[in-house]
Motif scaffolding. Sequence first.
Motif, PDB file in Angstrom:
ATOM      1  N   LEU A  33       0.800  -1.393   0.005  1.00  0.00           N
ATOM      2  CA  LEU A  33       0.005   0.053  -0.027  1.00  0.00           C
ATOM      3  C   LEU A  33       0.745   1.101  -0.106  1.00  0.00           C
ATOM      4  N   VAL A  34       2.094   1.243   0.613  1.00  0.00           N
ATOM      5  CA  VAL A  34       3.135   2.298   0.515  1.00  0.00           C
ATOM      6  C   VAL A  34       3.550   2.559  -0.800  1.00  0.00           C
ATOM      7  N   LYS A  35       3.457   1.691  -1.779  1.00  0.00           N
ATOM      8  CA  LYS A  35       4.197   1.742  -2.963  1.00  0.00           C
ATOM      9  C   LYS A  35       3.570   2.743  -4.002  1.00  0.00           C
ATOM     10  N   ARG A  36       4.324   3.691  -4.444  1.00  0.00           N
ATOM     11  CA  ARG A  36       3.576   4.647  -5.374  1.00  0.00           C
ATOM     12  C   ARG A  36       3.605   4.250  -6.913  1.00  0.00           C
ATOM     13  N   ARG A  56       1.043   9.765  -1.640  1.00  0.00           N
ATOM     14  CA  ARG A  56      -0.163   9.364  -0.731  1.00  0.00           C
ATOM     15  C   ARG A  56       0.173   7.909  -0.878  1.00  0.00           C
ATOM     16  N   GLU A  57      -0.337   7.442   0.245  1.00  0.00           N
ATOM     17  CA  GLU A  57      -0.417   5.677   0.117  1.00  0.00           C
ATOM     18  C   GLU A  57      -1.850   5.425  -0.372  1.00  0.00           C
ATOM     19  N   LEU A  58      -1.782   4.021  -0.912  1.00  0.00           N
ATOM     20  CA  LEU A  58      -3.027   3.553  -0.942  1.00  0.00           C
ATOM     21  C   LEU A  58      -3.756   3.172   0.041  1.00  0.00           C
ATOM     22  N   LYS A  59      -4.912   2.896   0.125  1.00  0.00           N
ATOM     23  CA  LYS A  59      -6.021   2.310   1.284  1.00  0.00           C
ATOM     24  C   LYS A  59      -6.853   1.193   0.560  1.00  0.00           C
ATOM     25  N   ILE A  74      -9.191  -1.189  -4.887  1.00  0.00           N
ATOM     26  CA  ILE A  74      -7.887  -2.081  -4.199  1.00  0.00           C
ATOM     27  C   ILE A  74      -8.579  -2.600  -3.034  1.00  0.00           C
ATOM     28  N   ASP A  75      -8.177  -3.823  -2.863  1.00  0.00           N
ATOM     29  CA  ASP A  75      -8.513  -4.700  -1.566  1.00  0.00           C
ATOM     30  C   ASP A  75      -7.385  -5.222  -1.038  1.00  0.00           C
ATOM     31  N   VAL A  76      -7.367  -5.494   0.193  1.00  0.00           N
ATOM     32  CA  VAL A  76      -6.153  -5.933   0.905  1.00  0.00           C
ATOM     33  C   VAL A  76      -6.138  -7.403   1.275  1.00  0.00           C
ATOM     34  N   LEU A  77      -5.053  -7.986   1.159  1.00  0.00           N
ATOM     35  CA  LEU A  77      -4.930  -9.520   1.492  1.00  0.00           C
ATOM     36  C   LEU A  77      -5.144  -9.259   3.118  1.00  0.00           C
ATOM     37  N   ALA A 142      -1.088   0.503   5.473  1.00  0.00           N
ATOM     38  CA  ALA A 142       0.047  -0.413   5.954  1.00  0.00           C
ATOM     39  C   ALA A 142       0.749  -0.140   7.123  1.00  0.00           C
ATOM     40  N   PHE A 143       1.403  -1.125   7.514  1.00  0.00           N
ATOM     41  CA  PHE A 143       2.242  -0.997   8.827  1.00  0.00           C
ATOM     42  C   PHE A 143       3.544  -0.070   8.538  1.00  0.00           C
ATOM     43  N   ARG A 144       3.538   1.047   9.229  1.00  0.00           N
ATOM     44  CA  ARG A 144       4.598   1.850   8.863  1.00  0.00           C
ATOM     45  C   ARG A 144       5.667   1.931  10.155  1.00  0.00           C
TER      46      ARG A 144
END
Length: 152
Positions: A33-36, A56-59, A74-77, A142-144
């Motif tokens: 999610l942090v990758k532009r 910006r980060e993806l969400k 966008i969906d997150v695993l 994302a965990f930052r």
Amino acid sequence: MIIEKVVTNINQLSKDELNGRHQEKVFLESADLVKRIQRVKTDHGRELGIRLKENRELKAGDILYMDDHNMIVIDVLVDDLLIIRPRNIHEMGTVAHQLGNRHLPAQFEADEMLIQYDYLVEELLRDLDVPFNREERKVTQAFRHIGHSHGA
């Protein structure tokens, strides 16, 4: 197709705006999610390039493309997480101090602290007798890691 900006987030749309639109999904790991800039594939096999112009980060729920009939979302695993539920401020302070010493990023949802699974932290929580569960769960961001050094 190259995506240079996020249209909106699905949570910002009304039921009328969602109704009738087919949703194509891009499944990402939370770390992505942090990758532009990245290359992804939708659940329909369509390849996309993401090259976000803004910093910006993806969400989860971000819409990368939308027309009158379709949208790409966008969906997150799921992540392997420790869900920590301290009973009081003392337990919370102890856990926060221990995790801070390990430079582990955390997220908070309601009265829960979420961290990515680590067997050493699991052992620590058992030793401290702090309530927790291991769960597979989706996170929205994302965990930052916060940059820090101990040197002067």
